[in-house]
Design an enzyme around this catalytic site. Structure first.
Site, mmCIF file in Angstrom:
data_model
loop_
_atom_site.group_PDB
_atom_site.id
_atom_site.type_symbol
_atom_site.label_atom_id
_atom_site.label_comp_id
_atom_site.label_asym_id
_atom_site.label_seq_id
_atom_site.Cartn_x
_atom_site.Cartn_y
_atom_site.Cartn_z
ATOM 1 C CE1 TYR A 347 -3.106 2.604 0.381
ATOM 2 C CE2 TYR A 347 -4.008 1.814 2.285
ATOM 3 C CZ TYR A 347 -4.183 2.886 1.527
ATOM 4 O OH TYR A 347 -5.067 3.671 1.428
ATOM 5 C CB CYS A 348 0.905 4.105 0.155
ATOM 6 S SG CYS A 348 1.590 5.987 0.046
ATOM 7 C CB VAL A 349 5.820 4.934 0.547
ATOM 8 C CG1 VAL A 349 5.422 4.273 2.163
ATOM 9 C CG2 VAL A 349 7.254 4.729 0.560
ATOM 10 N N GLY A 351 3.956 -0.250 -1.112
ATOM 11 C CA GLY A 351 3.886 -0.875 -2.466
ATOM 12 C C GLY A 351 5.239 -0.654 -2.964
#
Length: 610
Positions: A347-349, A351
């Site tokens: 998720y987000c950073v 990821g």
């Protein structure tokens, strides 16, 4: 009879409309002003004491210097051509003349005037009826709107500026415009004015008291409260999905969640959340929890809960987070379940780290992750949104100097940066509500999570800003990890790449562009709403929508035009995609006995606050 005449007459209760703005009890009002000054002194002391003791050093000069430098370049563009400067000044003057003419006409006739400047649709700052009924407040509103739109146009039409400077100028103009809105000040906001008079100034006393408390909570910085935190207890009424902490490294706890189905998918699921925020955004409550829902679909869910770093973690960079987070999680899963084949989510950073880790693993022959899902994740930063405003060599160097003093970036500074991306929603409404109206915010789990900020380890954050935002090394095959240059083209496992249409942190266009760099099959899906609500969209809420289409190739706009819209949550679509890759099921895995675990979910790391 004209509206002016009406306004000069008494209301039905015998009072003039002006009465609502007149102090009724000067003595009581003066007493509350004195109390307000006393509370303001406590706020000033809470701000000054850490600085006097050497516990805090202000770094406000550096962003201010960048803003001044940016505006200087904007000014140079307009003043370089006298005719261009004259045309800009004429537009502003003409706007003011229109506002003045409308005000004169309205005072003379009492009638509403056509062609007045109106707020944008959805602007909640000017909803009070007095912004339209009262000629004074209406004049303030229109003058402000004319000025702020003119300033925005100056940036938009500055064709000679480079894109980065233009982006920064637009961002800074927006921040200033939001800050100077007449809705933010007592004497220029009719609602605030009335409340102050009606309460004899008691709202100001409460507001200054809350301001002092919030500066003290921020240890010298303002820790803006967005929710009533007293209503939430992590592990009691938030982040309550049953599970156990089964392993812990210096950087991460690995949480295994209890199975709830008769059979579970053979492949366990490892979730890598961002370390910029805490993982329980995916487990806010039973109704909103993606983790609980995934367990109910038959996943054996393991989650990385990152440490809230301090000076001990200052030198830990991305390689450390990959080894002691991702690889540690894979080792823990294999030990707990005996399975080598794993599905993974980032998720987000988190990821972005996962994508870089997969590229490194491909170089090293590490192949335990068989499919990967990215939630609002950027791997290419060409179109990285407003966060790029904070990223250039000068700003990063200044940030590194600040971080290296402690080994980390204070969580409040990162939280402020994210709030500034939507300051009209996440800063100024709370400034007005808390410190001027003197009202505590409502208990809201999402905003409680948003305010539960984390620190950034210095080496990790510096690596992220330089390699991703500044140099875009990951997508271009230039990032080096453990001495190896890694390439996303080596990541050949199936990818489910989820973007959100209104995302201001990882724009959907940016996520779409990043899809082309992976070496395998990519399923690009675009959810409705933004960075959080687009992801945390439970099936039962029946909100928003998502789009699916062909391969993420060509232009983003063309993909969107041809995509198929589906109502509701994308979660079931993702589940079908997972089961298409491998739907084999096995008996549920039991959690280890308490004697062999490190405590109940959500663990210890997530409870460390800054």
């Amino acid at each position: 009879m004209s509206r002016t005449a009406d306004s000069n007459n008494a209301n039905e209760d015998g009072r003039s409309p002006v009465d609502q703005y007149l102090v009724k009890d000067p003595e009581k009002f003066a007493l509350n002003v004195a109390k307000m000054i006393e509370e303001a002194g406590k706020a000033a002391s809470a701000w000054a004491t850490p600085r006097e003791n050497g516990e805090m050093r202000d770094t406000v000069a550096e962003p201010m210097a960048d803003m001044v430098k940016t505006f200087s370049k904007l000014t140079e563009y307009w003043l370089a051509d006298p005719s261009r400067a004259l045309e800009a000044q004429t537009r502003l003057f003409a706007g003011y003349m229109d506002v003045w003419s409308s005000a004169i006409q309205r005072v003379s006739t009492g009638d509403e005037v056509e062609g007045q400047v109106a707020p944008e649709r959805g602007d909640k700052r000017f909803l009070d009826p007095e912004w339209g009924k009262n000629a004074f407040f209406d004049f303030l509103k229109q003058a402000y709107l004319v000025t702020s739109r003119w300033a925005g146009d100056l940036v938009e039409h500055a064709e000679g500026l480079d894109e980065h400077t233009k982006h920064k100028a637009g961002f800074y103009v927006k921040q200033i415009s939001n800050a100077i809105s007449p809705s933010n000040f007592i004497l220029t906001n009719p609602e605030l004015f009335r409340e102050t008079v009606a309460s004899h100034g008691e709202n100001l006393v409460r507001g200054m008291r809350m301001l002092a408390e919030d500066i003290e909570a921020g240890k010298g910085d303002l820790k803006l409260r967005q929710a009533d935190s007293s209503q939430f207890r992590i592990g009691e009424n938030i982040a309550v999905t049953p599970g156990k902490v089964i392993a812990r490294s210096e950087l991460a706890e690995i949480i295994q969640y209890a199975a709830t189905t008769d059979k579970v998918l053979k492949r366990p699921l490892l979730i890598c959340p961002p370390w910029i925020n805490k993982f329980y955004i995916l487990d806010l409550n039973p109704e909103k929890s993606f983790i609980r829902w995934a367990v109910e679909q038959g996943h054996t869910v393991f989650v990385i809960s990152w440490v809230n770093p301090d000076e001990r973690h200052g030198r830990m960079d991305w390689e450390a987070y990959i080894r002691d987070g991702l690889q540690f999680g894979l080792d823990t899963i294999e030990k707990a379940t005996g399975e080598r084949a794993v599905n993974a989510i980032g998720y987000c950073v988190g990821g972005t780290l996962l994508a870089a880790g997969l590229a490194l693993f491909a170089r090293e022959g590490e192949d335990r992750i068989k499919s990967v899902t990215f939630f609002t994740t950027q791997v290419d930063f060409t179109h990285a949104g407003d966060l790029k405003v904070f990223v250039d060599e000068d700003q990063i160097a200044a940030l590194e100097r600040s971080m290296n003093q402690k080994g980390y970036l204070d969580g409040t500074k990162m939280a402020t940066a994210f709030n500034m991306l939507r300051s009209g929603d996440l800063i100024w409404p709370y400034v007005v509500n808390n410190y001027m109206r003197g009202k505590a915010p409502m208990p809201f789990d999402l905003l409680y999570w948003n305010s539960d900020s984390t620190r950034m380890a210095a080496a990790n954050h510096s690596f992220y800003l330089r390699n991703c935002y500044l140099e875009n090394n990951l997508s271009q095959g230039r990032m080096k990890l453990d001495g190896k240059t890694v390439s996303l083209g080596d990541v050949k496992i199936p990818v489910y790449n989820l973007a959100s249409r209104e995302d201001h942190i990882a724009p959907a266009r940016s996520v779409f562009l990043g899809s082309r760099y992976f070496g395998g099959e990519v399923e690009y899906v675009m959810a409705g709403s933004g960075h959080i609500a687009g992801v945390v969209n439970p099936v039962t809420s029946k909100k928003y929508q998502y789009w699916t289409g062909g391969k993420p190739v060509g232009e983003f706009e063309d993909w969107v035009a041809k995509a198929t819209e589906h109502p509701g949550s994308w979660w079931p679509h993702w589940q079908r995609w997972i089961e298409e890759k491998d739907g084999a099921r096995v008996p549920p895995r039991k959690l280890p006995p308490a004697s062999r675990t490190l405590g109940d979910a959500p663990g210890a790391y997530v409870k460390v606050r800054v």
